[in-house]
Design a protein around this motif. Structure first.
Motif, PDB file in Angstrom:
ATOM      1  N   SER A  72      -5.045  -0.383  -2.179  1.00  0.00           N
ATOM      2  CA  SER A  72      -5.260   0.306  -3.456  1.00  0.00           C
ATOM      3  C   SER A  72      -4.189   0.003  -4.500  1.00  0.00           C
ATOM      4  O   SER A  72      -4.333   0.412  -5.654  1.00  0.00           O
ATOM      5  N   HIS A  73      -3.145  -0.726  -4.112  1.00  0.00           N
ATOM      6  CA  HIS A  73      -2.113  -1.020  -5.127  1.00  0.00           C
ATOM      7  C   HIS A  73      -1.365  -2.307  -4.780  1.00  0.00           C
ATOM      8  O   HIS A  73      -0.566  -2.338  -3.856  1.00  0.00           O
ATOM      9  N   ILE A  74      -1.649  -3.357  -5.538  1.00  0.00           N
ATOM     10  CA  ILE A  74      -0.904  -4.614  -5.355  1.00  0.00           C
ATOM     11  C   ILE A  74      -0.781  -5.318  -6.697  1.00  0.00           C
ATOM     12  O   ILE A  74      -1.562  -5.055  -7.625  1.00  0.00           O
ATOM     13  N   HIS A  75       0.226  -6.187  -6.789  1.00  0.00           N
ATOM     14  CA  HIS A  75       0.413  -7.033  -7.981  1.00  0.00           C
ATOM     15  C   HIS A  75       0.176  -8.478  -7.547  1.00  0.00           C
ATOM     16  O   HIS A  75       1.093  -9.153  -7.085  1.00  0.00           O
ATOM     17  N   LEU A  76      -1.070  -8.945  -7.686  1.00  0.00           N
ATOM     18  CA  LEU A  76      -1.393 -10.300  -7.244  1.00  0.00           C
ATOM     19  C   LEU A  76      -0.772 -11.363  -8.143  1.00  0.00           C
ATOM     20  O   LEU A  76      -0.566 -12.499  -7.717  1.00  0.00           O
ATOM     21  N   ILE A 225      -1.663   4.937 -13.218  1.00  0.00           N
ATOM     22  CA  ILE A 225      -0.366   4.871 -13.908  1.00  0.00           C
ATOM     23  C   ILE A 225       0.774   4.746 -12.899  1.00  0.00           C
ATOM     24  O   ILE A 225       0.853   5.532 -11.936  1.00  0.00           O
ATOM     25  N   HIS A 226       1.641   3.742 -13.092  1.00  0.00           N
ATOM     26  CA  HIS A 226       2.915   3.725 -12.363  1.00  0.00           C
ATOM     27  C   HIS A 226       3.701   4.925 -12.885  1.00  0.00           C
ATOM     28  O   HIS A 226       4.125   4.930 -14.039  1.00  0.00           O
ATOM     29  N   CYS A 227       3.884   5.928 -12.050  1.00  0.00           N
ATOM     30  CA  CYS A 227       4.371   7.213 -12.548  1.00  0.00           C
ATOM     31  C   CYS A 227       5.639   7.635 -11.810  1.00  0.00           C
ATOM     32  O   CYS A 227       5.616   7.805 -10.586  1.00  0.00           O
ATOM     33  N   SER A 257       0.402   6.413  -9.291  1.00  0.00           N
ATOM     34  CA  SER A 257       0.968   5.507  -8.289  1.00  0.00           C
ATOM     35  C   SER A 257       2.466   5.745  -8.147  1.00  0.00           C
ATOM     36  O   SER A 257       3.161   6.021  -9.131  1.00  0.00           O
ATOM     37  N   HIS A 258       2.930   5.582  -6.953  1.00  0.00           N
ATOM     38  CA  HIS A 258       4.354   5.689  -6.579  1.00  0.00           C
ATOM     39  C   HIS A 258       4.866   7.136  -6.578  1.00  0.00           C
ATOM     40  O   HIS A 258       5.198   7.669  -5.548  1.00  0.00           O
ATOM     41  N   THR A 259       5.018   7.758  -7.751  1.00  0.00           N
ATOM     42  CA  THR A 259       5.588   9.121  -7.897  1.00  0.00           C
ATOM     43  C   THR A 259       6.774   9.351  -6.949  1.00  0.00           C
ATOM     44  O   THR A 259       6.898  10.421  -6.342  1.00  0.00           O
ATOM     45  N   HIS A 324       0.500  -1.947  -0.555  1.00  0.00           N
ATOM     46  CA  HIS A 324       1.689  -2.793  -0.374  1.00  0.00           C
ATOM     47  C   HIS A 324       2.569  -2.787  -1.621  1.00  0.00           C
ATOM     48  O   HIS A 324       3.771  -2.967  -1.524  1.00  0.00           O
ATOM     49  N   ASP A 325       1.927  -2.698  -2.815  1.00  0.00           N
ATOM     50  CA  ASP A 325       2.581  -2.913  -4.097  1.00  0.00           C
ATOM     51  C   ASP A 325       2.884  -4.399  -4.274  1.00  0.00           C
ATOM     52  O   ASP A 325       2.416  -5.024  -5.208  1.00  0.00           O
ATOM     53  N   CYS A 326       3.683  -4.953  -3.378  1.00  0.00           N
ATOM     54  CA  CYS A 326       4.099  -6.352  -3.533  1.00  0.00           C
ATOM     55  C   CYS A 326       4.030  -7.080  -2.194  1.00  0.00           C
ATOM     56  O   CYS A 326       4.242  -6.475  -1.147  1.00  0.00           O
TER      57      CYS A 326
END
Ligand code: FE2
Length: 428
Positions: A72-76, A225-227, A257-259, A324-326
């Motif tokens: 649900s969260h990655i920066h390809l 939102i990266h929050c 996201s993140h929080t 993963h995020d990254c």
């Protein structure tokens, strides 16, 4: 009675048919049919025994059959660039942003597409068939965005990709950035992103959240939102996102996201906030692999874990998924795309070692991720698109503990990949 001919038959499946239900069944997948120009294969039957033949028949031998994993969260756009042009020696978020600033000067369409597809193939081979990727839209050329929109189209026959317009340098950090966000919306992003804690001032951060909700209504898009991705216990944009979600009635279409700052808030404030969050139906995404390594970098000891309150959110019935995020980029140089690594890290970092808690961490990389992405028709049931994975595991606990091999990946009714588990032979 004539026996039916199917495209694919899976025998003796230990099927995870719902987050709280497992059953031993056969699963049949229909031959392809074409409607409105698209070929689809659906789950034709699920039963304790199915009479019939198929082009491919697999005896699953009571191993776990699950809906596919959801990243649900990655920066390809930054994936597979670790060390380019230099390694992140401090391991901090901010050195990562500096390195990415330098690396993105040499970004090309082909460069991004090649790395994104290579990453998606790594993920798909490990059972990930639904991915939400952020695309940095801080560069005037919008190269990363154009590339990921093309990739979304290129992979659509075997993987569903959502693309988020992510203003890495802030919406108000530069005069051009608002226009770039609007351009990204017009180009067809699925989701609007933000980074309020990285705007120049607190006021800019609050305004950016209001603007994101305005755009979401105007263009009918989801929000992610990266929050509060910072250890600062005064970073409190989550309450702004929650208030906007309540006032706009958009909670289930919104993700925080993140929080990570939520892990640093004092308990009096955190518990008040949890009550508000229950009203919102917001989705949360934690990224435990990177959160545990990136956060707490300015602490001596005790050193914070820097992960949001996953267990407490889950206990309140709030939707939490994991990402993963990254993967191998300036912020996180490790990662292989295996969602069981992510779930395992959540079990450890969030101290979710109870049996129901371990199952919950598995659900966070499957059903909960699907809810975050607002996926329709996720799950394994008759009439649904035939997306499923077969794991070398007997249950969710076994899958997470051993990071079990995903033996078969079936995407849109077709066998996409086969992987054999490693085999050890003792030498006398
Ligand atoms: Fe991120």
């Amino acid at each position: 009675m004539t026996s039916q001919n199917y495209e694919l038959l899976l025998r003796r499946c230990k099927l995870l048919s719902a987050p709280d239900r497992t059953e031993i069944v056969d699963i049949a997948i229909s031959a392809p049919c074409t409607a409105n120009g698209t070929v689809s294969r659906t789950i034709a039957a699920i039963a304790s025994h199915i009479d019939g033949t198929a082009a491919i028949e697999l005896d699953v031998q009571n191993q776990l059959v699950s809906p596919p994993f959801v990243e649900s969260h990655i920066h390809l756009d930054s994936a597979l660039t670790a060390g380019e042009p230099r390694w992140n020696e401090s391991g901090t978020l901010f050195e990562g942003i500096e390195i990415w600033h330098d690396r993105k000067q040499t970004l090309s369409l082909e460069d991004v597409k090649q790395r994104a597809i290579a990453t998606l193939k790594q993920q798909a081979a490990q059972g990930v068939l639904f991915v939400r990727s952020h695309a940095d839209v801080s560069e005037a050329s919008l190269t990363a965005l154009v590339a990921l929109l093309e990739v979304r189209e290129d992979v659509k026959d075997w993987l569903t990709l959502q693309v988020v317009a992510f203003p890495q340098d802030g919406i108000y950090g530069s005069p051009k950035n608002q226009d770039l966000m609007e351009e990204a919306l017009k180009m067809g992003v699925d989701v609007i992103g933000g980074i309020p804690h990285y705007e120049l001032t607190r006021e800019d951060g609050v305004n950016s959240v209001h603007q994101i909700f305005k755009w979401a209504e105007q263009y009918d898009r989801l929000i992610d939102i990266h929050c509060d991705e910072i250890d600062d216990d005064q970073s409190r944009f989550l309450e702004v996102v929650a208030a906007c979600a309540i006032r706009h009635g958009m909670g289930s279409r919104v993700t925080a996201s993140h929080t990570t700052a939520f892990g640093s808030y004092n308990n009096a404030y955190a518990f008040k906030l949890l009550g508000f969050l229950q009203r919102t139906q917001l989705n949360f995404i934690a990224n435990p692999l990177i959160n545990i390594t990136l956060q707490g970098r300015t602490d001596t000891y005790p050193k914070r874990r820097g992960v949001t309150r996953v267990k407490e959110l889950w206990q309140q019935g709030i939707n939490v998924s994991l990402g993963h995020d990254c993967i191998q980029d300036p912020w996180y140089s490790l990662g292989t795309g295996n969602m069981l690594d992510v779930a395992s890290m959540a079990v450890h970092v969030c101290q979710m070692t109870g049996m129901a808690e371990i199952d919950a961490c598995y659900n966070m990389v499957t059903w909960n991720g699907a809810k975050t992405l607002n996926l329709e028709e996720y799950g394994i049931a008759v009439g649904k698109p035939a997306n499923l994975i077969v794991l070398d595991a007997c249950d969710r606990y076994d899958a997470i503990r051993r990071r079990a091999t995903v033996r078969h990946v079936i995407s849109q009714g077709k066998l996409l990949t086969k992987t054999s588990p490693a085999e050890v032979t003792w030498q006398e």
